[in-house]
Structures are given as C-alpha cells and as structure tokens.
Design a protein around this motif. Sequence first.
Motif, PDB file in Angstrom:
ATOM      1  N   GLY A 308       0.801  -1.221   0.000  1.00 19.72           N
ATOM      2  CA  GLY A 308       0.000   0.000   0.000  1.00 19.72           C
ATOM      3  C   GLY A 308       0.829   1.263   0.000  1.00 19.72           C
ATOM      4  N   ASN A 309       0.156   2.367   0.331  1.00 16.47           N
ATOM      5  CA  ASN A 309       0.788   3.685   0.232  1.00 16.47           C
ATOM      6  C   ASN A 309       0.923   4.364   1.587  1.00 16.47           C
ATOM      7  N   LEU A 310       1.935   5.252   1.677  1.00 12.68           N
ATOM      8  CA  LEU A 310       2.243   5.876   2.967  1.00 12.68           C
ATOM      9  C   LEU A 310       1.161   6.838   3.482  1.00 12.68           C
ATOM     10  N   PRO A 311       0.417   7.571   2.616  1.00 13.86           N
ATOM     11  CA  PRO A 311      -0.609   8.458   3.189  1.00 13.86           C
ATOM     12  C   PRO A 311      -1.607   7.712   4.083  1.00 13.86           C
ATOM     13  N   THR A 312      -1.919   6.462   3.755  1.00 18.60           N
ATOM     14  CA  THR A 312      -2.858   5.709   4.599  1.00 18.60           C
ATOM     15  C   THR A 312      -2.228   5.428   5.955  1.00 18.60           C
ATOM     16  N   ILE A 313      -0.941   5.102   5.932  1.00 24.72           N
ATOM     17  CA  ILE A 313      -0.228   4.853   7.196  1.00 24.72           C
ATOM     18  C   ILE A 313      -0.202   6.129   8.040  1.00 24.72           C
ATOM     19  N   GLU A 314       0.010   7.267   7.366  1.00 25.15           N
ATOM     20  CA  GLU A 314       0.045   8.542   8.077  1.00 25.15           C
ATOM     21  C   GLU A 314      -1.309   8.809   8.750  1.00 25.15           C
ATOM     22  N   HIS A 315      -2.379   8.469   8.014  1.00 25.28           N
ATOM     23  CA  HIS A 315      -3.728   8.665   8.539  1.00 25.28           C
ATOM     24  C   HIS A 315      -3.957   7.789   9.781  1.00 25.28           C
ATOM     25  N   VAL A 316      -3.518   6.538   9.691  1.00 26.45           N
ATOM     26  CA  VAL A 316      -3.665   5.614  10.826  1.00 26.45           C
ATOM     27  C   VAL A 316      -2.902   6.170  12.030  1.00 26.45           C
ATOM     28  N   MET A 317      -1.670   6.644  11.785  1.00 30.34           N
ATOM     29  CA  MET A 317      -0.857   7.139  12.904  1.00 30.34           C
ATOM     30  C   MET A 317      -1.467   8.402  13.514  1.00 30.34           C
ATOM     31  N   ALA A 318      -2.056   9.263  12.651  1.00 25.23           N
ATOM     32  CA  ALA A 318      -2.683  10.491  13.179  1.00 25.23           C
ATOM     33  C   ALA A 318      -3.832  10.127  14.120  1.00 25.23           C
ATOM     34  N   CYS A 319      -4.640   9.132  13.721  1.00 28.46           N
ATOM     35  CA  CYS A 319      -5.738   8.679  14.596  1.00 28.46           C
ATOM     36  C   CYS A 319      -5.151   8.118  15.886  1.00 28.46           C
ATOM     37  N   GLY A 320      -4.103   7.317  15.724  1.00 30.13           N
ATOM     38  CA  GLY A 320      -3.493   6.650  16.881  1.00 30.13           C
ATOM     39  C   GLY A 320      -2.960   7.648  17.889  1.00 30.13           C
ATOM     40  N   VAL A 321      -2.256   8.678  17.408  1.00 29.10           N
ATOM     41  CA  VAL A 321      -1.652   9.652  18.326  1.00 29.10           C
ATOM     42  C   VAL A 321      -2.737  10.503  18.999  1.00 29.10           C
ATOM     43  N   ALA A 322      -3.832  10.774  18.248  1.00 26.96           N
ATOM     44  CA  ALA A 322      -4.931  11.543  18.861  1.00 26.96           C
ATOM     45  C   ALA A 322      -5.520  10.758  20.030  1.00 26.96           C
ATOM     46  N   MET A 323      -5.548   9.452  19.888  1.00 22.67           N
ATOM     47  CA  MET A 323      -6.183   8.621  20.908  1.00 22.67           C
ATOM     48  C   MET A 323      -5.206   8.238  22.021  1.00 22.67           C
ATOM     49  N   TYR A 324      -3.997   7.852  21.587  1.00 17.94           N
ATOM     50  CA  TYR A 324      -2.945   7.416  22.510  1.00 17.94           C
ATOM     51  C   TYR A 324      -1.738   8.340  22.322  1.00 17.94           C
ATOM     52  N   PRO A 325      -1.675   9.494  22.984  1.00 28.41           N
ATOM     53  CA  PRO A 325      -0.577  10.441  22.707  1.00 28.41           C
ATOM     54  C   PRO A 325       0.809   9.797  22.845  1.00 28.41           C
ATOM     55  N   ALA A 326       0.955   8.803  23.720  1.00 27.47           N
ATOM     56  CA  ALA A 326       2.272   8.177  23.934  1.00 27.47           C
ATOM     57  C   ALA A 326       2.795   7.505  22.666  1.00 27.47           C
ATOM     58  N   LEU A 327       1.920   7.224  21.722  1.00 27.47           N
ATOM     59  CA  LEU A 327       2.366   6.539  20.494  1.00 27.47           C
ATOM     60  C   LEU A 327       3.338   7.396  19.688  1.00 27.47           C
ATOM     61  N   SER A 328       3.286   8.714  19.872  1.00 28.28           N
ATOM     62  CA  SER A 328       4.141   9.588  19.058  1.00 28.28           C
ATOM     63  C   SER A 328       5.621   9.306  19.312  1.00 28.28           C
ATOM     64  N   ARG A 329       5.943   8.643  20.414  1.00 30.79           N
ATOM     65  CA  ARG A 329       7.357   8.393  20.746  1.00 30.79           C
ATOM     66  C   ARG A 329       7.795   6.975  20.409  1.00 30.79           C
ATOM     67  N   ILE A 330       6.928   6.233  19.725  1.00 33.33           N
ATOM     68  CA  ILE A 330       7.231   4.822  19.454  1.00 33.33           C
ATOM     69  C   ILE A 330       7.636   4.641  17.996  1.00 33.33           C
ATOM     70  N   ARG A 331       8.672   3.830  17.763  1.00 26.04           N
ATOM     71  CA  ARG A 331       9.105   3.593  16.375  1.00 26.04           C
ATOM     72  C   ARG A 331       8.347   2.424  15.762  1.00 26.04           C
ATOM     73  N   MET A 332       7.961   2.604  14.520  1.00 22.37           N
ATOM     74  CA  MET A 332       7.253   1.538  13.812  1.00 22.37           C
ATOM     75  C   MET A 332       8.279   0.668  13.083  1.00 22.37           C
ATOM     76  N   LEU A 333       8.012  -0.642  13.097  1.00 21.95           N
ATOM     77  CA  LEU A 333       9.006  -1.587  12.579  1.00 21.95           C
ATOM     78  C   LEU A 333       8.718  -1.980  11.128  1.00 21.95           C
ATOM     79  N   ARG A 334       7.479  -2.374  10.842  1.00 22.75           N
ATOM     80  CA  ARG A 334       7.141  -2.784   9.477  1.00 22.75           C
ATOM     81  C   ARG A 334       5.668  -2.521   9.197  1.00 22.75           C
ATOM     82  N   HIS A 335       5.374  -2.454   7.882  1.00 20.61           N
ATOM     83  CA  HIS A 335       3.964  -2.413   7.480  1.00 20.61           C
ATOM     84  C   HIS A 335       3.797  -3.282   6.253  1.00 20.61           C
ATOM     85  N   TRP A 336       2.585  -3.749   6.047  1.00 23.53           N
ATOM     86  CA  TRP A 336       2.309  -4.688   4.961  1.00 23.53           C
ATOM     87  C   TRP A 336       0.851  -4.532   4.549  1.00 23.53           C
ATOM     88  N   GLY A 337       0.450  -5.253   3.523  1.00 27.86           N
ATOM     89  CA  GLY A 337      -0.937  -5.140   3.079  1.00 27.86           C
ATOM     90  C   GLY A 337      -1.486  -6.469   2.589  1.00 27.86           C
TER      91      GLY A 337
END
Length: 418
Positions: A308-337
């Motif tokens: 897939g494409n990175l804008p979707t991942i960015e969207h997922v992360m934006a939702c995630g950080v809004a809900m779980y602010p601590a996620l902004s400090r966590i590194r992502m390892l892999r993504h797949w589709g």
Amino acid sequence: MTRYSAWSVFRNALTKQEDWDRAWRDPEPKPAYDVIIIGGGGHGLATAYYLARNHGITNVAVLEKGWLGGGNTGRNTTIVRSNYMLNANGHFYEHSLKLWEGLSQDLNYNVMFSQRGVLNIAHSSSQMESYSRRGNAMLLNGIDSELLSRDEVQKFVPDLNYSSNARFPIYGGLLQRRGGTARHDAVAWGLARGADMRGVDIIQNCEVTGILRDGDKVTGVETSRGTIRAPKIGVAVAGNTGRITEMVGMRVPIESHLLQAIVSEPLKPFIDTVVTFGVGHFYISQSDKGGLVLGGDLDGYNSYAQRGNLPTIEHVMACGVAMYPALSRIRMLRHWGGVMDMSMDGSPIIGKTPIKGFYLNCGWCYGGFKATPGSGHVFAHTIANDAPHPFNEDMTLERFSSGAVIDERGAGPTPNAH
Ligand SMILES: Cc1cc2nc3c(=O)[nH]c(=O)nc-3n(C[C@H](O)[C@H](O)[C@H](O)COP(=O)(O)OP(=O)(O)OC[C@H]3O[C@@H](n4cnc5c(N)ncnc54)[C@H](O)[C@@H]3O)c2cc1C
C-alpha cells in the motif's frame, strides 16, 4: 501423526527434538478428488478440515497458488469478536466465536486464542446511543456485551487521551469481553495439520488457471500442475474471488481493495485488550512479542496489489496519536498489506451459485479472520449437503439481486464510500 502433549515434548527431548513428524505432507496432486477447495488460507483450510472431520469427506484437495496462510490469513491483525447488530451476522459470528473457544483443543494445536476483550470507544453522545442499540441487539441474541461509561473506560484502559482538550473526547465504550486475538499463522498451520491427518491433500505452489465445465456443472480445474477433476469446487480466495469467477463467466458484487497494517518495535506490556477508535478507522492491540499492532482504513482504490501507500499509514498514525498520545514516541518496525474482498453490504457470501457444484466463500471485508472456524464449518456443510447451514442461509449471492441484503456497513466497511 504424533499427538502434541507435554509427554511428546519430553520424549522428543531425548532425541534432540529431531524426530518430530512433518506437520502435513507435501503430496503430488491426484488426477481426481471428490472436492477441490481453491485457496489455502484459513477459510479454505477450515473448510477442508470440517469436510473431513464432520462429514467424513476426505478425498479432498486444497489448492494454494503460493504458501499456506500467505494471503490475508497471515497478514491480518488477528482481532476476533462477534459484536454485530444484525441477526444473520450476530448468530454466524457468535457461532464462530464459540468454535474459537474450543479450537486449540479440537485441533490439538495451540492457536494462542486470547480473550482479552474488544473495546469500541465512543466519542459523542449519539455514538453512545448507537453502541447501546448494538449492545442491546447483541444481548437479545445471547451475545455478551457491556456498555461502559467514560469512568469505566478510563479504569479499563488508563492510557487514552482523557484530557479536557482532547481532540476526540471519550464518552464511553462498548466492550465484548469474550473477544480478543489469536495467532494467525498457528491457525493456518493447525487447520492444515488437522485436515492432513484426516487424509486431505494440501497442495502448495499450485495455481488454478481455469475451471472446467460440462454445460451447467463444473467438472474440474486447470492448474499450474496439470488438470484435476472434481464434481464439487469450493472457492475461498478472498481478494482474488473476481479472478476465479471470471473463469466461469460470472460477475460477483465484490471489490478488491488493499488494507494495510503496521507493527511497532517490541515494548513492555502496555495494552492488554483491543481498542478501536470510534471517529476514524483505527484500532490497536499488543502482540505477545510486545509489538503494537495497528490498523486502519482501506487504501481508497481497487487493486490486487499486496503493498500500500504511505498516506494511509500517516492517517492511521494520526488517529493513533490523537487517541494514545504516547504513540508519538514509538518507532514503527514494518507495514504490509493484503487484498480485501469487499462485499457491497459489508457481509459475507457463503453458498451455492447458479453453476452446479461451484460454491463461493467471499466478501469478508475487514473481518474474515474471526470468521475462520465458523466459515469453514458452514461452508463444509453447504458443500457436503448441497444446501446451506442455518447460520449461512441468508448469506447468499442472490441477495444482491433480490434486495434481501444484510446491510451491516454502519458497523464496519463501506467500500463504495471510497
Ligand atoms: C491488514 C489486514 C488486517 C486485517 N485484520 C483483521 C482482523 O483484525 N480481524 C479479522 O477478523 N479479519 C481481519 N482481516 C481480514 C482477514 O485477514 C481475511 O478476511 C481472512 O484472513 C480471509 O481468509 P481467506 O482464507 O478467505 O483468504 P486468504 O488468507 O487471503 O486466502 C486465500 C488464498 O487463496 C490463494 N489463491 C488466490 N488465487 C488463487 C488461485 N488462482 N489458485 C490457488 N490459490 C489461489 C491465495 O494465495 C491465498 O493464500 C484483515 C486483513 C488484512 C489484510
């Protein structure tokens, strides 16, 4: 085939763990079978397993173009639940959840089913009302469900954003405690082993390239490993459904879309349940290895690609950080589709087709992993008896022409809104 037990682990320790049987054979395809299942994902394997286990039909081949579980079964975020509102889906997914509860014992294989709960968060009073309606419908269908207040949600999941200036304030949530997660690879492997033990031939690297017909009935398949005959063919190929039905000149109401997921670096235990965000499409759980497993919405175009494409991942992360602010400090390892088989009412198709001996299992949208045992169980019944099981009698292909759709999109996928 060795039965797995503490004793067998101990006995194999005496021979340096070198004498274990293979979990399943690697047979050459025979010229003919009673039933061919196309697709060696969870649904195809579960169908073969229950054909052998419940109906005594063992002259079965599962044909997989790649490797077992290499499709969506090995690519999903493993959430298992039965929190549907409409009767047809509620009863079917609850049937599946009950099978999950005994699956490890039934298969003699640990599928690591963990009933850690699935919590849908509500972000407005109207969303609380719709959750209350869904929760009540579940209770009326005998399915567990709890409507939690904001304080109860905070007690259950303390790390969400409860601040007064949160972009998406939390009003409460709908919890299904019996929901949870399972280990996806283990599900494919356990079902494959169980089917193989009962005589089913599991044939990998065998792509179906054509369907053979004699008038209005099927007679077999053309594959990359030759012609194989059978009077009954079950199709369980998820996002590739349209490609297979095209081989018999049939169009199906399925769109193929890409769905991505992400996993973080391993962390100490942080989230002991599954949480879904009620405004955008975002959900999170923590794997047994410690990685946070995150998912969101479809990439918004039709595709058979598994990347897939990175804008979707960015969207997922934006939702995630809004809900779980601590996620902004966590590194992502892999993504797949994976390629999703999106039906137009958000509910599956499991049943017969106008072509005799040709059966369809598709339309799983975002949520077919949780259906794996239930889907295989009722699909096997349908193929064995040439008639649906009570739990899939509404999940017909004809509903899209008769109008009797099972419109559950409000609780999940809306493919045609993209
Ligand atoms: C990122 C992501 C997250 C998800 N999260 C969840 C979740 O949390 N909970 C949930 O319930 N569901 C989830 N799902 C959906 C779930 O994974 C699927 O609905 C389910 O696994 C489908 O299983 P299947 O056996 O039908 O398909 P698959 O596992 O895709 O198996 C189909 C198989 O058919 C094979 N095949 C295709 N064409 C041919 C051919 N011509 N010949 C032979 N073989 C062929 C493929 O190689 C594949 O192995 C998710 C999916 C994705 C991609």
